[in-house]
Design a protein around this motif. Structure first.
Motif, PDB file in Angstrom:
ATOM      1  N   PHE A  41      14.192  16.043  10.638  1.00  0.00           N
ATOM      2  CA  PHE A  41      14.986  16.614  11.736  1.00  0.00           C
ATOM      3  C   PHE A  41      16.367  15.950  11.744  1.00  0.00           C
ATOM      4  O   PHE A  41      17.393  16.615  11.849  1.00  0.00           O
ATOM      5  CB  PHE A  41      14.281  16.430  13.085  1.00  0.00           C
ATOM      6  N   GLY A  42      16.374  14.605  11.652  1.00  0.00           N
ATOM      7  CA  GLY A  42      17.636  13.854  11.681  1.00  0.00           C
ATOM      8  C   GLY A  42      18.543  14.240  10.514  1.00  0.00           C
ATOM      9  O   GLY A  42      19.767  14.307  10.659  1.00  0.00           O
ATOM     10  N   GLU A  43      17.941  14.498   9.335  1.00  0.00           N
ATOM     11  CA  GLU A  43      18.746  14.882   8.167  1.00  0.00           C
ATOM     12  C   GLU A  43      19.259  16.316   8.306  1.00  0.00           C
ATOM     13  O   GLU A  43      20.421  16.604   8.012  1.00  0.00           O
ATOM     14  CB  GLU A  43      17.903  14.765   6.894  1.00  0.00           C
ATOM     15  N   PHE A  44      18.394  17.224   8.761  1.00  0.00           N
ATOM     16  CA  PHE A  44      18.790  18.632   8.878  1.00  0.00           C
ATOM     17  C   PHE A  44      19.858  18.819   9.959  1.00  0.00           C
ATOM     18  O   PHE A  44      20.678  19.723   9.870  1.00  0.00           O
ATOM     19  CB  PHE A  44      17.576  19.511   9.200  1.00  0.00           C
ATOM     20  N   PHE A  45      19.797  17.975  11.005  1.00  0.00           N
ATOM     21  CA  PHE A  45      20.738  18.133  12.128  1.00  0.00           C
ATOM     22  C   PHE A  45      21.559  16.857  12.303  1.00  0.00           C
ATOM     23  O   PHE A  45      21.756  16.384  13.414  1.00  0.00           O
ATOM     24  CB  PHE A  45      19.980  18.503  13.415  1.00  0.00           C
ATOM     25  N   SER A  46      22.023  16.338  11.181  1.00  0.00           N
ATOM     26  CA  SER A  46      22.805  15.105  11.191  1.00  0.00           C
ATOM     27  C   SER A  46      24.023  15.262  12.116  1.00  0.00           C
ATOM     28  O   SER A  46      24.755  16.247  12.037  1.00  0.00           O
ATOM     29  CB  SER A  46      23.229  14.836   9.736  1.00  0.00           C
ATOM     30  N   GLY A  47      24.203  14.295  13.005  1.00  0.00           N
ATOM     31  CA  GLY A  47      25.364  14.325  13.901  1.00  0.00           C
ATOM     32  C   GLY A  47      25.110  15.072  15.199  1.00  0.00           C
ATOM     33  O   GLY A  47      25.941  15.024  16.114  1.00  0.00           O
ATOM     34  N   LEU A  48      23.986  15.753  15.305  1.00  0.00           N
ATOM     35  CA  LEU A  48      23.696  16.503  16.536  1.00  0.00           C
ATOM     36  C   LEU A  48      23.330  15.522  17.662  1.00  0.00           C
ATOM     37  O   LEU A  48      22.541  14.600  17.454  1.00  0.00           O
ATOM     38  CB  LEU A  48      22.508  17.446  16.296  1.00  0.00           C
ATOM     39  N   ALA A  49      23.907  15.740  18.836  1.00  0.00           N
ATOM     40  CA  ALA A  49      23.534  14.904  19.989  1.00  0.00           C
ATOM     41  C   ALA A  49      22.242  15.471  20.588  1.00  0.00           C
ATOM     42  O   ALA A  49      22.228  16.606  21.057  1.00  0.00           O
ATOM     43  CB  ALA A  49      24.650  14.929  21.021  1.00  0.00           C
ATOM     44  N   VAL A  50      21.183  14.675  20.507  1.00  0.00           N
ATOM     45  CA  VAL A  50      19.891  15.128  21.072  1.00  0.00           C
ATOM     46  C   VAL A  50      19.738  14.412  22.404  1.00  0.00           C
ATOM     47  O   VAL A  50      19.096  13.361  22.507  1.00  0.00           O
ATOM     48  CB  VAL A  50      18.730  14.804  20.097  1.00  0.00           C
ATOM     49  N   ASP A  51      20.361  14.968  23.437  1.00  0.00           N
ATOM     50  CA  ASP A  51      20.395  14.247  24.712  1.00  0.00           C
ATOM     51  C   ASP A  51      20.016  15.138  25.894  1.00  0.00           C
ATOM     52  O   ASP A  51      20.311  14.831  27.040  1.00  0.00           O
ATOM     53  CB  ASP A  51      21.785  13.628  24.933  1.00  0.00           C
ATOM     54  N   GLY A  52      19.345  16.258  25.597  1.00  0.00           N
ATOM     55  CA  GLY A  52      18.905  17.146  26.672  1.00  0.00           C
ATOM     56  C   GLY A  52      17.426  17.428  26.546  1.00  0.00           C
ATOM     57  O   GLY A  52      16.651  16.591  26.097  1.00  0.00           O
ATOM     58  N   GLY A  53      17.048  18.636  26.907  1.00  0.00           N
ATOM     59  CA  GLY A  53      15.633  19.012  26.867  1.00  0.00           C
ATOM     60  C   GLY A  53      15.192  19.403  25.467  1.00  0.00           C
ATOM     61  O   GLY A  53      15.955  19.975  24.686  1.00  0.00           O
ATOM     62  N   VAL A  54      13.954  19.057  25.168  1.00  0.00           N
ATOM     63  CA  VAL A  54      13.331  19.426  23.888  1.00  0.00           C
ATOM     64  C   VAL A  54      11.997  20.099  24.214  1.00  0.00           C
ATOM     65  O   VAL A  54      11.198  19.538  24.976  1.00  0.00           O
ATOM     66  CB  VAL A  54      13.064  18.173  23.014  1.00  0.00           C
ATOM     67  N   ALA A  55      11.765  21.279  23.668  1.00  0.00           N
ATOM     68  CA  ALA A  55      10.455  21.926  23.823  1.00  0.00           C
ATOM     69  C   ALA A  55       9.645  21.644  22.565  1.00  0.00           C
ATOM     70  O   ALA A  55      10.122  21.884  21.452  1.00  0.00           O
ATOM     71  CB  ALA A  55      10.621  23.426  24.010  1.00  0.00           C
ATOM     72  N   ASP A  56       8.427  21.106  22.738  1.00  0.00           N
ATOM     73  CA  ASP A  56       7.534  20.827  21.600  1.00  0.00           C
ATOM     74  C   ASP A  56       6.334  21.768  21.717  1.00  0.00           C
ATOM     75  O   ASP A  56       5.458  21.576  22.566  1.00  0.00           O
ATOM     76  CB  ASP A  56       7.092  19.356  21.634  1.00  0.00           C
ATOM     77  N   LEU A  57       6.293  22.778  20.844  1.00  0.00           N
ATOM     78  CA  LEU A  57       5.275  23.833  20.926  1.00  0.00           C
ATOM     79  C   LEU A  57       4.017  23.418  20.165  1.00  0.00           C
ATOM     80  O   LEU A  57       4.088  23.078  18.983  1.00  0.00           O
ATOM     81  CB  LEU A  57       5.831  25.133  20.344  1.00  0.00           C
ATOM     82  N   GLY A  58       2.877  23.432  20.848  1.00  0.00           N
ATOM     83  CA  GLY A  58       1.623  23.000  20.222  1.00  0.00           C
ATOM     84  C   GLY A  58       1.635  21.502  20.001  1.00  0.00           C
ATOM     85  O   GLY A  58       1.350  21.027  18.904  1.00  0.00           O
ATOM     86  N   CYS A  59       1.932  20.762  21.061  1.00  0.00           N
ATOM     87  CA  CYS A  59       2.168  19.306  20.929  1.00  0.00           C
ATOM     88  C   CYS A  59       0.893  18.521  20.624  1.00  0.00           C
ATOM     89  O   CYS A  59       0.974  17.371  20.197  1.00  0.00           O
ATOM     90  CB  CYS A  59       2.818  18.761  22.201  1.00  0.00           C
TER      91      CYS A  59
END
Ligand code: SAM
Length: 228
Positions: A41-59
């Motif tokens: 995830f970190g490599e695919f979205f390098s530089g993306l600010a992950v600072d809001g909501g995250v939905a995890d489907l089938g957690c």
């Protein structure tokens, strides 16, 4: 079993609602594929600010949920799963980790499940797709939940080409696991999709901003950023 052509898909039950199955899953060591989920995830979205909501489907038991929340300490994860048994282990794990304030877990079945937010800036899912009898519900749910600009990252198993390859994967990756987990892994590999099938699902769902790639001998990733 098909002895002559490519391995055909055999669906498995959608929900993992057996107590023994949930316990075996909770006690298993999935650190390698689940850390790989977070790393990719970190490599695919390098530089993306992950600072809001995250939905995890089938957690499930929240093992990926927890690893993701630790890796991105400014996000809040809403995990959803249809299995009471899996969620009981998830709630205990989140509580033990002291992350109740940053992870909310809710019981609900996709696609009907209603999450706390209508849309999310990040939607993730690990190993749910192959459980779904109608895989289109995964992509309809992603389409509903991903806000403009959202990062979507879905990782799942790939169905091997043959029974021989399937047995090689079980021996390579699950030889030391309890029998119940080996049986589950075998069933999951039979239930998984090929990359061509997943690409066809994305076309059917009109999600041309998502791409499917093979990332290991048994995993694919579907990822992309919704045009904003
Ligand atoms: C193989 S587990 C993966 C759990 C977790 N994401 C992980 O990687 O450890 C698949 C999970 O999807 C859940 N599931 C299957 N079909 C579902 C549906 N239609 N709605 C919600 N959850 C579902 C199962 O109950 C199970 O917990």
């Amino acid at each position: 079993m098909n002895e002559t052509g490519p391995l055909q898909r055999t669906p498995e039950p959608e929900l993992m609602d057996g107590e023994a199955q949930a316990r075996a899953y909770a006690e298993a060591d999935f650190s390698e594929p689940h850390d790989q989920f977070v790393t990719l995830f970190g490599e695919f979205f390098s530089g993306l600010a992950v600072d809001g909501g995250v939905a995890d489907l089938g957690c499930g038991t929240a093992d990926v949920t927890l690893r993701f929340a630790r890796a991105f300490p400014d996000c809040h994860v809403d995990g959803v799963d249809g299995s009471t048994a899996m969620l009981a282990h998830a709630r205990a794990a989140v509580s033990t980790a002291g992350l109740d304030a940053r992870i909310s877990l809710l019981e609900g079945r996709i696609p009907e499940a209603v999450l706390p937010a209508a849309t999310y800036p990040v939607v993730i899912s690990n190993s749910l797709l192959h459980h779904l009898h109608r895989p289109g519900v995964m992509w309809a749910t992603v389409d509903r939940l991903a806000e403009p600009g959202a990062a979507v990252f879905v990782m799942d198993l790939l169905r091997p080409a043959s029974e021989a390859e399937l047995e090689r994967l079980v021996t390579t990756h699950a030889a030391g696991e309890p029998e119940i987990l080996q049986r589950d892994f075998r069933a999951s590999l039979h239930a998984a999709f090929t990359i061509d099938e997943v690409e066809a699902q994305l076309r059917d769902a009109d999600l041309d901003w998502l791409d499917a790639v093979v990332v290991s001998d048994r995993h694919l990733v579907v990822s992309g950023q919704r045009p904003g």
